[in-house]
Design an enzyme around this catalytic site. Structure first.
Site, short mmCIF file in Angstrom:
data_model
loop_
_atom_site.label_atom_id
_atom_site.label_comp_id
_atom_site.label_asym_id
_atom_site.label_seq_id
_atom_site.Cartn_x
_atom_site.Cartn_y
_atom_site.Cartn_z
N ASP A 245 22.71 40.90 35.74
CA ASP A 245 23.46 40.16 36.77
C ASP A 245 24.88 40.66 36.98
O ASP A 245 25.68 40.01 37.66
CB ASP A 245 23.52 38.67 36.37
CG ASP A 245 22.17 37.99 36.50
OD1 ASP A 245 21.73 37.78 37.64
OD2 ASP A 245 21.53 37.71 35.47
N GLU B 223 32.40 38.51 40.56
CA GLU B 223 33.30 37.37 40.77
C GLU B 223 33.27 36.40 39.60
O GLU B 223 34.25 35.70 39.32
CB GLU B 223 32.90 36.63 42.05
CG GLU B 223 33.80 35.45 42.35
CD GLU B 223 33.32 34.63 43.52
OE1 GLU B 223 34.05 34.57 44.51
OE2 GLU B 223 32.21 34.07 43.45
N ASP B 224 32.12 36.34 38.93
CA ASP B 224 31.99 35.36 37.85
C ASP B 224 32.78 35.73 36.60
O ASP B 224 32.94 34.92 35.69
CB ASP B 224 30.50 35.17 37.51
CG ASP B 224 29.75 34.56 38.67
OD1 ASP B 224 30.34 33.73 39.37
OD2 ASP B 224 28.58 34.93 38.88
N ARG C 276 24.86 36.90 30.18
CA ARG C 276 25.93 37.54 30.93
C ARG C 276 27.18 37.78 30.08
O ARG C 276 28.13 38.41 30.53
CB ARG C 276 26.26 36.73 32.19
CG ARG C 276 25.06 36.60 33.13
CD ARG C 276 25.45 36.12 34.51
NE ARG C 276 26.35 37.05 35.16
CZ ARG C 276 26.91 36.86 36.36
NH1 ARG C 276 26.66 35.74 37.02
NH2 ARG C 276 27.72 37.75 36.89
N ARG D 200 27.82 25.97 33.64
CA ARG D 200 28.34 27.34 33.53
C ARG D 200 29.83 27.36 33.20
O ARG D 200 30.37 28.38 32.78
CB ARG D 200 28.10 28.10 34.83
CG ARG D 200 26.63 28.30 35.19
CD ARG D 200 25.98 29.31 34.26
NE ARG D 200 24.67 29.70 34.74
CZ ARG D 200 24.41 30.83 35.41
NH1 ARG D 200 25.37 31.69 35.67
NH2 ARG D 200 23.19 31.11 35.81
N HIS E 152 26.80 27.44 41.29
CA HIS E 152 28.24 27.48 41.09
C HIS E 152 28.89 26.61 42.17
O HIS E 152 28.27 26.33 43.19
CB HIS E 152 28.77 28.91 41.21
CG HIS E 152 28.47 29.77 40.03
ND1 HIS E 152 27.65 30.88 40.10
CD2 HIS E 152 28.88 29.69 38.74
CE1 HIS E 152 27.56 31.44 38.89
NE2 HIS E 152 28.31 30.75 38.05
N ILE F 202 18.19 36.61 43.54
CA ILE F 202 18.61 36.22 42.19
C ILE F 202 19.89 35.37 42.27
O ILE F 202 20.79 35.47 41.45
CB ILE F 202 18.76 37.43 41.24
CG1 ILE F 202 19.66 38.50 41.84
CG2 ILE F 202 17.41 38.02 40.87
CD1 ILE F 202 20.11 39.53 40.81
N CYS G 18 30.10 36.30 45.38
CA CYS G 18 29.89 36.74 43.99
C CYS G 18 29.98 38.25 43.79
O CYS G 18 30.22 38.72 42.69
CB CYS G 18 28.52 36.32 43.48
SG CYS G 18 27.80 34.92 44.26
C1 CIR Z 1 23.42 34.05 37.76
O1 CIR Z 1 22.57 33.16 37.66
O2 CIR Z 1 24.42 34.07 37.07
C2 CIR Z 1 23.20 35.14 38.78
N1 CIR Z 1 21.81 35.40 38.92
C3 CIR Z 1 23.80 34.78 40.11
C4 CIR Z 1 25.28 34.61 40.06
C5 CIR Z 1 25.85 34.25 41.36
N2 CIR Z 1 27.25 34.08 41.27
C6 CIR Z 1 27.95 33.16 41.96
O3 CIR Z 1 27.37 32.27 42.60
N3 CIR Z 1 29.26 33.19 41.83
#
Ligand code: CIR
Length: 257
Positions: free
Chosen positions: A64, A69-70, A89, A135, A165, A246, A252
């Site tokens: 991922d 951004e995460d 992650r 999260r 998110h 996904i 993101c």
């Molecule tokens: C996740 O579940 O972490 C990734 N498959 C998708 C992350 C998407 N990020 C976001 O909405 N900021």
């Protein structure tokens, strides 16, 4: 129209392993060839909005990791490196932290027991709304608020439960305007904003980004596109269908600063 001006962005090339990214959707697995094409177009779009884009190499061990951004929350004054709530992650942020060292002298990290993912943080001018659920937790949110306050910003925790998110269901465009879908529509924290409410069948488009003179939205959401244009914004559409499989969206895929 006025909003925060960005000059730079960081993205991370998707690896083959993206086909095994975490998902709650039933849209099938991403097609890797299309993933790369869509990612290249996304980068080009950011560049066409005036950004200088740093493209990090793929990290196959993290399926991922293209959703950079995460990893962090960026402001003019400081970069805050998050701590992933989801185990698979954890570690993605290390390489992003290294890149940010080229741009920031003030880099602060969210520490255990705090968890915080950037997708849960919505910036509105100098205020940051933080969603604390699975999260991101209360400790992570409170650490972020404290850090932000040290650098002259403010933050608050908002209760939004259902989306992956916070920013999966809300985007701030500037000029007191938001695009919203689902819970944020009636959330009292956002009552003072002008809202472009996205129909349920286009809820994915609530994750869009204002980048300088444009709003970048996912392709294929005509009603939302028209509503944003009617509000006076110029639009750039990007096809992110493979990332949607996904649970990833337009915001993101980059860190903008
Ligand atoms: C996740 O579940 O972490 C990734 N498959 C998708 C992350 C998407 N990020 C976001 O909405 N900021």
């Amino acid at each position: 129209m006025s909003s925060i001006r960005f000059t730079k962005a960081i993205v991370k090339t998707p690896g083959h392993s993206i086909i095994n990214g975490i998902t709650t959707s039933n849209l099938g697995k991403p097609d890797y060839k299309k993933v790369l094409l869509q990612h290249a177009k996304y980068v080009e779009t950011l560049e066409n909005c005036g950004l200088e884009v740093t493209i990090m190499p793929a990290e196959e061990e993290y399926p991922d990791s293209t959703f950079v951004e995460d990893c962090a929350v960026l402001t003019e004054q400081c970069a805050v490196i998050g701590n992933f709530g989801v185990r698979s992650r954890r570690g993605e942020e290390t390489s992003v932290d290294e890149v940010l060292k080229d741009y920031y002298t003030n880099i602060v990290r969210i520490e255990e027991p705090g968890i915080l993912e950037g997708g849960d943080v919505l910036r509105v001018n100098d205020h940051f709304y933080i969603r604390a659920t699975n999260r991101t937790n209360i400790s992570g949110a409170n650490q972020l608020i404290k850090i932000l306050e040290e650098f002259g910003y403010t933050g608050s925790i908002v209760l939004v439960e259902k989306t992956l998110h916070l920013k999966s269901g809300i985007s701030y465009l500037g000029e007191k305007k938001m695009i919203v879908s689902g819970e944020p529509v009636s959330n009292p924290a956002f009552s003072g904003f002008d809202k472009i409410v996205v129909d349920d069948d286009e809820s994915y488009a609530a994750n869009s980004i204002r980048v300088n003179d444009y709003v970048i939205i996912p392709g294929g959401f005509e009603k939302t596109k028209n509503a944003i244009m009617k509000s006076g914004y110029k639009i750039k559409e990007v096809d992110v269908s493979e990332f949607r499989k996904i649970d990833g969206g337009v915001s993101c895929l980059s860190l903008r600063f």
